[in-house]
Design a protein around this motif. Structure first.
Motif, mmCIF file in Angstrom:
data_model
loop_
_atom_site.group_PDB
_atom_site.id
_atom_site.type_symbol
_atom_site.label_atom_id
_atom_site.label_comp_id
_atom_site.label_asym_id
_atom_site.label_seq_id
_atom_site.Cartn_x
_atom_site.Cartn_y
_atom_site.Cartn_z
ATOM 1 N N ASN A 33 36.277 47.139 38.884
ATOM 2 C CA ASN A 33 37.330 46.919 39.881
ATOM 3 C C ASN A 33 36.700 46.776 41.277
ATOM 4 O O ASN A 33 36.799 47.660 42.119
ATOM 5 C CB ASN A 33 38.295 48.115 39.823
ATOM 6 N N GLU A 53 39.156 45.382 45.092
ATOM 7 C CA GLU A 53 40.018 46.411 45.673
ATOM 8 C C GLU A 53 39.172 47.517 46.314
ATOM 9 O O GLU A 53 39.458 47.992 47.419
ATOM 10 C CB GLU A 53 40.848 47.002 44.536
ATOM 11 N N ASN A 54 38.106 47.882 45.624
ATOM 12 C CA ASN A 54 37.285 48.991 46.132
ATOM 13 C C ASN A 54 36.371 48.581 47.286
ATOM 14 O O ASN A 54 36.033 49.407 48.122
ATOM 15 C CB ASN A 54 36.490 49.618 44.992
ATOM 16 N N LYS A 83 38.674 48.911 50.193
ATOM 17 C CA LYS A 83 38.852 50.337 50.489
ATOM 18 C C LYS A 83 37.610 50.875 51.228
ATOM 19 O O LYS A 83 37.701 51.610 52.199
ATOM 20 C CB LYS A 83 39.004 51.092 49.158
#
Ligand SMILES: CC/C=C\C/C=C\C/C=C\CCCC(=O)SCCNC(=O)CCNC(=O)[C@H](O)C(C)(C)COP(=O)(O)OP(=O)(O)OC[C@H]1O[C@@H](n2cnc3c(N)ncnc32)[C@H](O)[C@@H]1OP(=O)(O)O
Ligand SMILES: Cc1cc2nc3c(=O)[nH]c(=O)nc-3n(C[C@H](O)[C@H](O)[C@H](O)COP(=O)(O)OP(=O)(O)OC[C@H]3O[C@@H](n4cnc5c(N)ncnc54)[C@H](O)[C@@H]3O)c2cc1C
Length: 642
Positions: free
Chosen positions: A606, A609-610, A613
Motif C-alpha cells: 500500500n 496512500e502511505n 501520509k
C-alpha cells in the motif's frame, strides 16, 4: 528458503518468533520515522530503545546466541547504528581473543552485563591503513610498572572509532609499545576513558565526536588524545604477548595475532552486507511489482515495472549475489570460528589463509553490495531518491564497509601477496604445497572452455572457466612482478607498478570462491523445490558474473564469441525464469516492516496512500508558512514587486 538463508529451520523459526514479539512491544518501535529526526534525536531514541532492550532482552531472545542478538538489534535499533555498536562488534571480540584468562575474568563479565561500554580505538587522524606508522605510544615506566599513553601531535589523535566520541567509557586502544627505548610495534591495551560514575573524561584524556557522516549517524565516531595518561602494565592485552614487571617482552606465536579483532569483523560483516543488499532489493522488487508505468503491448493496460527486462536485469543478478554472499559469508564465519579456536590453543598455521580469504571477500562483497543497492535505488525511480524508500540510508551504511576494516584496495593487495606466493610455488614446481583455496592454480586447464559444448555438465564447466581466468590473471600479474624485479626494480617499486593487475587477480580469485560457495550450497540441498529455485538463481549468477569478466576469457581465446552469445542468452532466459519467484526470493529473507523502515517496501504494497501520509508528517508541514518565508523570501518578493 528462509531456513537456507538463515542456516536452519530452527534459526528461521526463532527469527519469526522474535519479530512477532517485537511487533507486540510498541516501546521498541521508532517513535517517528528516523528520516524526520535530527542526529541528536536519533541518538536519544536509540539509547532509549537500547536501555529497554537491556532490561527485556531475556524475554525476547536467548542473549547468549549472537545470531538472535544480531536480529534483535537489526529490528529494534536498525542499521544506522546504536550507542553500543562497537561494543559487540569489536570490543568484546578483541577482549575474547586477546585478553588473558585472568584479564577476561576481570573485564568480560562487566562488558557482557553492560556495566561498561567499550570500543576499539586504532585508526588515527594521520594513519588508518598503515598500522606500522600509528603515532600513539605506550611507553613502559619500569619504576611504576605502568604504560604511559601519549599523543605526540595532532595527527596521532585516534579518529573514527565508533561510539568513542560520547558513549564509551572504555576502549581497546592500539598503540606502539616502547620498552627501554625499543619499539615493539602496535599492541592492544585496555584503557578506561571516562569516570564510571560521572561519565566525565578522565584527566589526561581529550575526547569527542568527529561530526556527521555520510550515513551511520547514530554512531558517535570519535576522536581521542592522551596526555601522558598512565595505565597499569597488566592492561596490555596479554593472551599472546606478555610484558613482565622487569620489562621483559614475550613475543606472540604469530606477528599479526593482535590483528584478530579486524579479521573477526571482516569475516562477520559479509552476511551483514548480504542482509543490507537483500533489504534494498526487497524494497525495490516489491515496489516494482506495485508500480505500473507504460505498456509493453500498447493494447494492454500499463504494466508493473518489474515486467521490463531492463528492470529485471537491474535487480535479479543482485538477488543472486545477495544469496551468494550469504552462503559464502556463512562458510567464512565457520572457518573463522575454527581458526580462532586453533589460535587460542597456539596453532596459528591457518591465519594467513583466513586473512587472505577475508581480505578479498570483504573487498568484493562490499563493493558489489554498494553497486546492487544503488541500482535498487535507481530502479525505484523518483521515489527511490526519497528517504521514504530508506534505500539511500542502507546504501550509506553499506558502503562504509568499503572503507572500514581495511580500505578495499589495500585489502585486495593483501590477498594478492598470498596469490603471488602461491604463483611462485606453481612456477617452481611445488604445486603440491598449495593450500585448498588456491589448489586450482596448480591444475592444468583445458585449452578452451567447454561451456555449451558438453551436455548436462551442470556448473562444472563454469567453475573451470572461472578457475582458468583467475589462474591466468594471477600467473600473469605474478610474472609481471617477478619480471620487473629480475630487471632490477626494487621489490616495493615493482609491487606498486603491478598493483592494478594484482588487484584484478584478487577480485577474480574472490569471485571464484563466491561462485564455488554458491555451487557447494546448492549441491547440499535436499528439498527439490528449494533446490530448483536456487538452481535458477545460480544459473543467472554464473552466467551474469562470467559475462561481467568475459574480457579475461576472450583475450586468450578460452571462450569464443559463440559461447559468449550462449552465456548472454542464458542470462536473458534466467531473468524470465526468475521473474515469477522474484518477490518470494526476497520475501524469504523475512524482513519485517519494522526492520525495513521503508514506505516503498511495505509488505502490503500500500505504497501511495502511505507515501502521502509520510510526506504529511514531515516537520516542514507543521505550518503552512515557514519562518524562512516570512523572514526572507516574502520580503524579497515584495521588494521585487515594488
Ligand atoms: C558483526 C559484524 C557485522 C557488521 C559490522 C558493522 C559495523 C562495524 C562498523 C565499523 C567497524 C569498523 C572498525 C574498524 O575499522 S577498526 C580499524 C580497522 N583498520 C584496518 O583494517 C587497518 C587495515 N590495515 C591492516 O590491516 C594492516 O596495516 C595491513 C594492511 C594488513 C598491513 O599490516 P602490516 O603490519 O604493515 O603488515 P605487512 O608488513 O604489510 O604484512 C606482513 C605480513 O602479515 C600478514 N598479515 C597482515 N595482517 C594479517 C592478519 N590479520 N592475519 C594474518 N596475517 C596478516 C601480511 O599478509 C603479510 O604476510 P606476508 O606473508 O605476505 O609477508
Ligand atoms: C564508518 C566507519 C567506521 C569506522 N570505525 C572505526 C573503528 O571503530 N575503529 C577504528 O580504529 N577505525 C575505524 N574506522 C577507520 C577505518 O578503519 C579506516 O578509515 C580504514 O581502515 C581506512 O584507513 P584510512 O582512513 O587511513 O584510509 P587511507 O589509507 O588514507 O586511504 C586513502 C586512499 O589511499 C589508498 N592507500 C592507502 N594505503 C595504500 C597502499 N599501501 N597501497 C595502495 N593504496 C593505498 C587507499 O586505497 C585509499 O584509496 C572507521 C571508518 C569508517 C568509515
Amino acid at each position: 528458503m528462509a531456513a537456507q538463508i538463515w542456516g536452519s529451520e530452527k534459526r528461521a523459526r526463532r527469527r519469526r518468533e522474535i519479530s512477532a514479539k517485537i511487533a507486540q512491544m510498541p516501546e521498541l518501535h521508532d517513535s517517528k520515522p528516523l528520516p524526520f529526526m535530527t542526529r541528536e534525536e536519533k541518538i536519544m531514541e536509540s539509547a532509549r530503545k537500547l536501555t529497554i532492550l537491556t532490561e527485556k532482552m531475556g524475554q525476547i531472545i536467548d542473549p547468549t546466541d549472537p545470531a538472535e542478538l544480531y536480529h534483535l538489534n537489526n529490528e529494534v535499533l536498525g542499521l544506522e547504528g546504536n550507542p553500543m555498536a562497537l561494543h559487540g562488534v569489536m570490543f568484546i571480540p578483541a577482549l575474547s581473543a586477546q585478553a588473558s584468562d585472568e584479564q577476561q575474568a576481570k573485564w568480560l563479565p562487566r562488558a557482557l552485563r553492560r556495566e561498561i561500554i567499550g570500543t576499539y580505538a586504532q585508526t588515527e587522524l594521520g594513519h588508518g591503513t598503515n598500522l606500522q606508522n600509528l603515532e600513539t605510544t605506550a611507553t613502559y615506566d619500569l619504576a611504576t610498572q605502568e604504560f604511559v599513553l601519549h599523543t605526540p601531535q595532532i595527527t596521532a589523535l585516534k579518529w573514527w572509532p565508533g561510539n568513542l566520541g560520547k558513549s564509551s567509557n572504555y576502549a581497546v586502544v592500539v598503540a606502539h609499545m616502547i620498552i627501554k627505548a625499543k619499539n615493539y610495534g602496535p599492541h592492544p591495551f585496555m584503557v578506561q576513558l571516562r569516570d564510571e560514575k560521572t561519565h566525565e573524561p578522565l584527566p589526561g584524556i581529550t575526547i569527542g565526536d568527529i561530526g556527521p557522516k555520510m550515513a551511520y549517524n547514530i554512531v558517535d565516531n570519535g576522536f581521542l588524545g592522551f596526555n601522558k595518561y598512565r595505565i597499569p602494565r597488566t592492561n596490555l592485552l596479554m593472551r599472546h604477548t606478555k610484558v613482565e614487571a622487569d620489562g621483559t617482552y614475550i613475543k606472540p606465536p604469530h606477528a599479526k595475532i593482535n590483528y584478530s579483532a579486524m579479521v573477526h569483523v571482516r569475516a562477520y560483516m559479509l552476511t551483514g552486507q548480504a542482509i543490507m543488499l537483500a533489504s534494498a532489493l526487497n524494497i525495490a522488487t516489491r515496489y516494482s511489482s506495485v508500480r505500473r508505468q507504460g505498456q509493453i503491448d500498447k493494447s494492454q493496460p500499463e504494466v508493473k515495472v518489474l515486467e521490463y527486462q531492463t528492470q529485471q536485469h537491474r535487480l535479479f543478478p543482485s538477488i543472486a549475489r545477495a544469496y551468494a554472499f550469504q552462503f559464502a559469508g556463512a562458510e567464512t564465519v565457520k572457518l573463522y570460528e575454527h581458526v580462532l579456536k586453533e589460535m587460542k590453543s597456539g596453532n596459528v598455521s591457518l591465519m594467513a589463509d583466513l586473512h587472505a580469504l577475508t581480505s578479498g571477500l570483504k573487498s568484493v562483497v562490499t563493493y558489489q553490495t554498494g553497486e546492487g543497492i544503488e541500482q535498487a535505488r535507481m530502479a525505484c525511480g523518483g521515489h527511490g531518491y526519497s528517504m521514504a524508500s530508506y534505500i539511500s540510508e542502507i546504501y550509506g551504511v553499506a558502503i562504509g564497509g568499503c572503507t572500514y576494516e581495511g580500505e578495499n584496495m589495500v585489502m585486495l593487495l593483501q590477498l594478492a601477496r598470498y596469490l603471488v606466493k602461491s604463483a611462485a610455488l606453481v612456477k617452481s614446481g611445488q604445486s603440491s604445497k598449495l593450500g585448498p583455496l588456491v589448489a586450482y592454480l596448480g591444475v592444468k586447464s583445458e585449452p578452451t572452455s567447454l561451456i555449451d559444448r558438453i551436455p548436462n555438465s551442470g556448473f562444472t564447466e563454469y567453475v573451470k572457466t572461472f578457475q582458468h581466468v583467475s589462474k591466468r590473471q594471477t600467473l600473469k600479474a605474478a610474472d609481471m612482478f617477478f619480471g620487473l624485479m629480475e630487471k632490477g626494480e626494487k621489490r616495493e617499486i615493482a609491487w606498486n607498478k603491478c598493483s592494478v593487475e594484482l588487484n584484478r587477480a584478487s577480485r577474480l580469485h574472490t569471485r571464484l570462491f563466491i561462485v564455488e560457495a554458491f555451487v557447494r550450497r546448492v549441491n547440499e540441498i535436499a528439498d527439490i523445490r528449494i533446490k530448483e529455485a536456487l538452481t535458477d538463481l545460480l544459473h543467472l549468477h554464473v552466467n551474469y558474473e562470467l559475462l561481467d569478466i568475459a574480457s579475461y576469457a576472450l583475450e586468450d581465446g578460452f571462450l569464443s564469441a559463440s559461447q559468449l552469445d550462449y552465456i548472454r542468452d542464458q542470462v536473458y532466459l534466467y531473468l524470465g525464469k526468475i521473474r515469477p519467484n522474484a518477490v518470494s526470493l526476497l520475501d524469504s529473507w523475512e524482513f519485517s516492516d519494522i526492520e525495513l523502515r521503508s514506505v516503498l517496501g511495505r509488505r502490503d504494497g500500500n505504497v501511495y496512500e502511505n507515501l502521502f501520509k509520510w510526506a504529511k508528517s514531515s516537520p516542514l508541514n507543521k505550518t503552512d508558512v515557514l519562518s524562512s518565508v516570512t523572514q526572507y523570501l516574502k520580503p524579497m518578493m515584495e521588494k521585487a514587486r515594488l
